[in-house]
Design an enzyme around this catalytic site. Structure first.
Site, PDB file in Angstrom:
ATOM      1  N   GLU A 103       2.914   8.689  -4.355  1.00 16.22           N
ATOM      2  CA  GLU A 103       3.848   8.628  -3.754  1.00 16.22           C
ATOM      3  C   GLU A 103       5.055   8.167  -4.000  1.00 16.22           C
ATOM      4  OE1 GLU A 103       1.558   7.600   0.430  1.00 16.22           O
ATOM      5  OE2 GLU A 103       1.324   9.672   0.125  1.00 16.22           O
ATOM      6  N   GLU A 158       0.752  -1.089   0.054  1.00 12.83           N
ATOM      7  CA  GLU A 158       0.163   0.214  -0.049  1.00 12.83           C
ATOM      8  C   GLU A 158       0.511   1.380   0.033  1.00 12.83           C
ATOM      9  OE1 GLU A 158      -1.163   2.716   0.589  1.00 12.83           O
ATOM     10  OE2 GLU A 158      -1.197   2.801   2.556  1.00 12.83           O
TER      11      GLU A 158
END
Ligand SMILES: C[S@@+](CC[C@H](N)C(=O)[O-])C[C@H]1O[C@@H](n2cnc3c(N)ncnc32)[C@H](O)[C@@H]1O
Length: 660
Positions: free
Chosen positions: A458, A449
């Site tokens: 990210e 994740e």
């Protein structure tokens, strides 16, 4: 081409629904902040005392509304003061209980030079007096389509305001709009319709005033109610008060004032915002304003109460946060703690791993083996390890787990968990960056994740591209890959897609402006958007699939998207979302079209525009977005090229970038 007030609704007696006795309504969570507008105030002190028993504030004219005084040069100076003395109330009372009103008769765009100049002087005099009193807000008369000089004078004054806000009185519909049905309006043409639209008048005025955050709206409800789309546009505007005229109420069987369903719906839309409500006009029912207030308060108490999750998010509404950089920085304990509160997210991961292990088991992947090898890459403090182990028990599929994490502080938590949860040899903790780790064996499943609000922001693509070396069927030498079984290992998530939509939000744009630095207009912010209006459905932007089986991996992207404006509006930037396929039938999304219910880990991303952009109804808004990279960083650049051209924001990642 539906006209602006298509589906306009008029209040009727039949659609009135209300309790027989409003005092039985009960169940208030919080009281609305309510005031009364007074036009005739012969004795301010007594009247304030009287209204304060039931109301939070009153709005009063600064000068007598019919005091059309002559302030031209050479005019005879009146002996009488134009306003009452400031000594009548304490400064605390002026500053919290009184909203002022500017004289309604002024006309700063009058063709008559005397009238124009006199109006300017009166406006400046009253603005100055209101500042002197330190009033929290001052209501300005409604602008028309021709209020340029009015705006010029107000703009001059706005520059020096410290405490006081100016609330422009704007009706929800103009008289012209109420008099002409949809069909007839079309025959007048777009230009004429714009001259009759109160939102256009407001928009022109605030644009002339440089989008000042001190200039807000007091939205006045009208007898007719426009299409919901037209009301929604106000949700992106700085509406500070809703004025409710007593004339729009009807009377129920018990003689109490009530509102039509259409008006109730308008109020329900605004109840979500912390704004003030002002009753205006004569009290026609039982000779008092109290039943009106009680009725609106009753409607509020019947509106959906915020859920636990919504209450939890209240402090974050419209609050700009710089996006995390989990690759370049090490996250803190508090940040992990916040992630871990989101039970929905981990349940989705558990379900995805469960589906995957079930498929592997049923597909014979366990044959001749004691377990499946699953690696959690970017394990943080271990919630995905726990979710995977739960899924393994559910699926009856034994696992060997590697928990790979580059944050040395999170490694301490993982090592402690290993002891406290008795993981023993089942879980191996690896203190390494996944991009460089030499795995002792290959993985059947990679769970990660590493997603941001915009999916790839990210750097999940770059990290997972590095980690897929140790996924079965994905050797790091590309020519060997061609000979391998590409049915090898599985990545959870399997893919993710970012989404974009133009938004109007005077609030968010002014929050960015408050930084007073250009680089902030070129920085995407994570924000729980609240005071905003989205111009159409979000559209797909960039997609990443894992494992990435391209011969040459290229994570640069470029796209242009077109949105058609369903009504005129001001665009203040773009909203970014993502949707991810974790595995099989399990999706995880923050895209409004299919947001995973109850999941709150990610707020949307706001890409600001340097200058707000006006778009007319049916204009095509063309957005360009780039994802660029070099050896050390990844960054986005964005621009809108129609109906007007904005500069390309964040060229070369000069203001915002994500470190590799
Ligand atoms: C968004 S957090 C998720 C943490 C945890 N899996 C969860 O769901 O709560 C991402 C984690 O990945 C780690 N991480 C990011 N890039 C990494 C890399 N290249 N190698 C190893 N860990 C990485 C970060 O330190 C952080 O702990």
């Amino acid at each position: 081409m539906p006209p602006k007030n298509s589906n306009a609704q008029v209040a009727t007696e039949e659609d009135v629904s209300a309790p027989q006795n409003i005092t039985d309504g009960g169940n208030y969570v919080e009281n609305l902040y309510f005031g009364v507008e007074l036009n005739c105030v012969p004795d301010l002190v007594t009247q304030l005392e009287e209204y304060r028993r039931e109301f939070d504030f009153i709005t009063v004219p600064l000068a007598h509304p019919r005091n059309e005084r002559d302030m031209s040069e050479g005019a005879i100076v009146e002996e009488e003061p134009f306003a009452r003395s400031d000594m009548l109330l304490s400064s605390g009372q002026w500053g919290s209980l009184i909203i002022g009103k500017i004289s309604p008769w002024i006309d700063l765009d009058s063709k008559d030079v005397y009238n124009r100049k006199n109006s300017e002087r009166v406006l400046l005099q009253e603005l100055s007096w209101a500042s002197h009193l330190n009033l929290p807000a001052l209501i300005l008369p409604t602008p028309t389509h021709n209020s340029t000089n009015y705006a010029q004078v107000v703009n001059r004054k706005l520059q020096g305001l410290m405490y006081m806000n100016l609330w422009m009185r704007v009706p929800l519909m103009s008289t012209w709009q109420m008099l002409h049905d949809d069909e007839t309006q079309i025959t007048f043409g777009d230009n004429h319709r714009a001259t009759q639209d109160p939102w256009e008048h407001w928009n022109t005025f605030r644009t002339l005033c440089e989008h000042s955050d001190k200039l807000c709206v007091a939205l006045e409800l009208t007898e007719n109610v426009p299409h919901e789309r037209v009301i929604s546009r106000w949700l992106g505007e700085p509406v500070r008060a809703v004025i409710i005229p007593t004339r729009i109420f009807t009377t129920n069987k018990s003689g109490f004032p009530v509102l039509s369903k259409a008006h109730q719906r308008v109020l329900q839309m605004f109840f979500k915002y912390k704004i003030q409500y002002i009753l205006s006009g004569p009290a026609r029912h039982k000779n008092s304003f109290v039943p009106y207030r009680q009725y609106v308060q009753f409607l509020y108490s019947k509106s959906p109460q915020p859920t636990y999750d919504e209450s939890f998010m209240t402090p974050y509404l419209d609050y700009l946060q710089a996006p995390l950089q989990p690759l370049m920085d090490n996250l803190e304990s508090q940040t992990y703690e916040t992630f871990e509160r989101d039970a929905t997210k981990y349940q989705l991961y558990e379900d995805a791993v469960f589906e995957c292990l079930t498929d592997m088991k049923n597909g014979g992947k366990l044959e001749g083996r004691t377990h499946i090898v699953l690696m959690v890459v970017g394990a943080g403090r271990g919630p995905l390890v726990k979710a995977s182990l739960r899924a393994s028990v559910r699926a009856g599929c034994p696992l060997k787990v590697y928990a790979v994490e580059k944050n040395p502080n999170a490694i301490i938590t993982l090592k402690n968990l290993r002891i406290s949860m008795n993981w023993g040899d089942q879980v191996t903790i690896v203190d390494s960056d996944m991009r460089v780790w030499n795995a002792p064996e290959l993985a059947d499943v990679l769970v990660s994740e590493l997603l941001g609000s915009f999916g790839d922001n990210e750097l999940s693509p770059e990290c997972l591209d590095g980690a897929q070396r140790f996924l079965k069927g994905e050797p790091d030498v590309w020519f060997v890959r061609l000979t391998q079984d590409i049915e090898g290992g599985i990545s959870i998530p399997a893919s993710y897609t970012s989404y974009l939509a133009p938004i109007s939000s005077s609030k968010l744009w002014n929050e960015v402006r408050a930084y007073k630095e250009m680089k902030h207009y070129e920085t995407p912010y994570v924000v729980k958007m609240h005071n905003f209006y989205q111009l159409g459905e979000s559209q797909e932007c960039f997609t990443f699939v894992h494992p990435n089986r391209d011969e040459y991996i290229d994570n640069q992207r470029y796209i242009n998207l077109s949105f058609r404006a369903t009504q005129s509006a001001t665009v203040h930037g773009l909203a970014g979302y993502f949707n991810s396929l974790l595995y099989g039938s399990v999706y995880m999304s923050i895209n409004p079209a299919n947001h995973s219910p109850g999941m709150f880990s990610w707020f949307p991303l706001y890409f600001p525009l340097r200058d707000p952009m006006y778009v007319a109804k049916d204009d095509v808004i063309t957005v360009h977005m780039w994802r660029n990279n070099n050896r050390v960083k990844v960054w986005y650049e964005w621009s809108i090229v129609s109906p007007q051209v904005s500069p390309i924001h964040n060229v070369g990642g000069r203001s915002y970038w994500i470190g590799l």
